[in-house]
Design an enzyme around this catalytic site. Sequence first.
Site, PDB file in Angstrom:
ATOM      1  N   GLY A 131      17.345  63.757  38.378  1.00 34.58           N
ATOM      2  CA  GLY A 131      18.445  64.398  39.521  1.00 34.58           C
ATOM      3  C   GLY A 131      19.473  64.949  39.025  1.00 34.58           C
ATOM      4  O   GLY A 131      20.356  65.178  39.572  1.00 34.58           O
TER       5      GLY A 131
ATOM      6  N   GLU B 264      15.857  53.926  37.907  1.00 30.19           N
ATOM      7  CA  GLU B 264      16.891  53.368  38.931  1.00 30.19           C
ATOM      8  C   GLU B 264      16.832  52.044  39.201  1.00 30.19           C
ATOM      9  O   GLU B 264      17.835  51.221  39.370  1.00 30.19           O
ATOM     10  CB  GLU B 264      16.732  54.325  40.331  1.00 30.19           C
TER      11      GLU B 264
ATOM     12  N   TRP C 261       9.801  59.776  46.902  1.00 35.91           N
ATOM     13  CA  TRP C 261      10.962  60.289  48.021  1.00 35.91           C
ATOM     14  C   TRP C 261      12.276  59.225  47.785  1.00 35.91           C
ATOM     15  O   TRP C 261      13.193  59.620  48.522  1.00 35.91           O
ATOM     16  CB  TRP C 261      10.550  60.038  49.312  1.00 35.91           C
TER      17      TRP C 261
ATOM     18  N   SER D  49      13.731  66.245  37.216  1.00 37.11           N
ATOM     19  CA  SER D  49      14.393  67.635  37.603  1.00 37.11           C
ATOM     20  C   SER D  49      13.059  68.693  37.598  1.00 37.11           C
ATOM     21  O   SER D  49      13.511  69.602  37.265  1.00 37.11           O
ATOM     22  CB  SER D  49      15.567  68.097  36.926  1.00 37.11           C
TER      23      SER D  49
ATOM     24  N   GLY E  88      10.956  64.043  41.855  1.00 34.70           N
ATOM     25  CA  GLY E  88      11.775  63.266  43.059  1.00 34.70           C
ATOM     26  C   GLY E  88      12.569  64.312  44.131  1.00 34.70           C
ATOM     27  O   GLY E  88      11.713  64.628  44.883  1.00 34.70           O
ATOM     28  N   GLY E  89      13.644  64.899  43.728  1.00 33.61           N
ATOM     29  CA  GLY E  89      14.400  65.591  44.880  1.00 33.61           C
ATOM     30  C   GLY E  89      13.390  66.934  45.412  1.00 33.61           C
ATOM     31  O   GLY E  89      13.600  67.133  46.486  1.00 33.61           O
TER      32      GLY E  89
HETATM   33  C1  PEP Z   1      12.475  60.544  39.951  1.00 33.10           C
HETATM   34  O1  PEP Z   1      13.070  60.136  40.825  1.00 33.10           O
HETATM   35  O2  PEP Z   1      11.354  59.864  39.533  1.00 33.10           O
HETATM   36  C2  PEP Z   1      12.605  61.820  39.632  1.00 33.10           C
HETATM   37  C3  PEP Z   1      12.012  62.344  38.499  1.00 33.10           C
HETATM   38  O3  PEP Z   1      13.482  62.562  40.216  1.00 33.10           O
HETATM   39  P1  PEP Z   1      13.948  64.243  40.120  1.00 33.10           P
HETATM   40  O4  PEP Z   1      12.749  64.964  40.141  1.00 33.10           O
HETATM   41  O5  PEP Z   1      14.828  64.287  41.289  1.00 33.10           O
HETATM   42  O6  PEP Z   1      14.705  64.355  38.838  1.00 33.10           O
END
Ligand code: PEP
Length: 256
Positions: free
Chosen positions: A176, A102, A10, A215, A236-237
């Site tokens: 992301g 990140e 998250w 993603s 993530g998202g």
């Molecule tokens: C993540 O933060 O580990 C990630 C994969 O983000 P997203 O799914 O949003 O690309």
Amino acid sequence: MRKPLLAANWKMNQTVAESFAWLEEFDRIGGDVLETDEVDAVFCPPFTALYEMHQGIEQHKMDIELGAQDIFWQEAGAFTGEISPAMLKECGVSYVICGHSERRQLLQESSAMVSKKCAAALKAGITPILCVGESQSVHDGGLTQQWLEAQLYESMGFWDNETEFVVAYEPIWAIGTGNAATAEDAEAACLAIREYLRERGGDVADKIRILYGGSVTAANAAELLACPNVDGALVGGASLKADAFADICRAAFKTR
Ligand code: PEP
């Protein structure tokens, strides 16, 4: 056969109240997937929600694991702002994300630091999810495999070549951006990671789960998760919505 692992990251989203609402909704709409026992699901809220979520999981008798997004390698002391392994254990944490790009990029977390975090997690009985992945330029230059081998080497000083943990292949350019890796690229990278593990640890490499992250959505999960060396996803998202995460868990279940 490796059981798929779906992990929800998250990041810095969701208050305690929002986390609780997510948990209740996931229990309502994703409970059927958890009951099959065919997938492992873990969600990683911010530190501030961990204790409440631990209680929520117990209250709802849910078969879902709790993860943290970071850990510190010291047991206690003058380390302002850090969270110790014992503090996470007390909150019911069984997984921890280590070395997310990140943190590597924004907070200059080095591979040596990531390795110390993984060591501390394992010592406390928490399974690290070690994140590795290349930048757009490395990808475009066709150097992904070399990058991954070097990053694994530098981040895996902690490994005794025997202990099981989790690796997440997360290409930075896919996180992301809505631009997920193709199933072909994800499989090639996860296979390269497995071969690196096999070279060091032999057969244990076949037990270690390697996730793809970047993603992932309910729409592309089935294709990515059908790859033989992709054993789950770090999401993530899309994981912020309980119904989307439940659908991603379902996609993993259907590919087995
Ligand atoms: C993540 O933060 O580990 C990630 C994969 O983000 P997203 O799914 O949003 O690309």
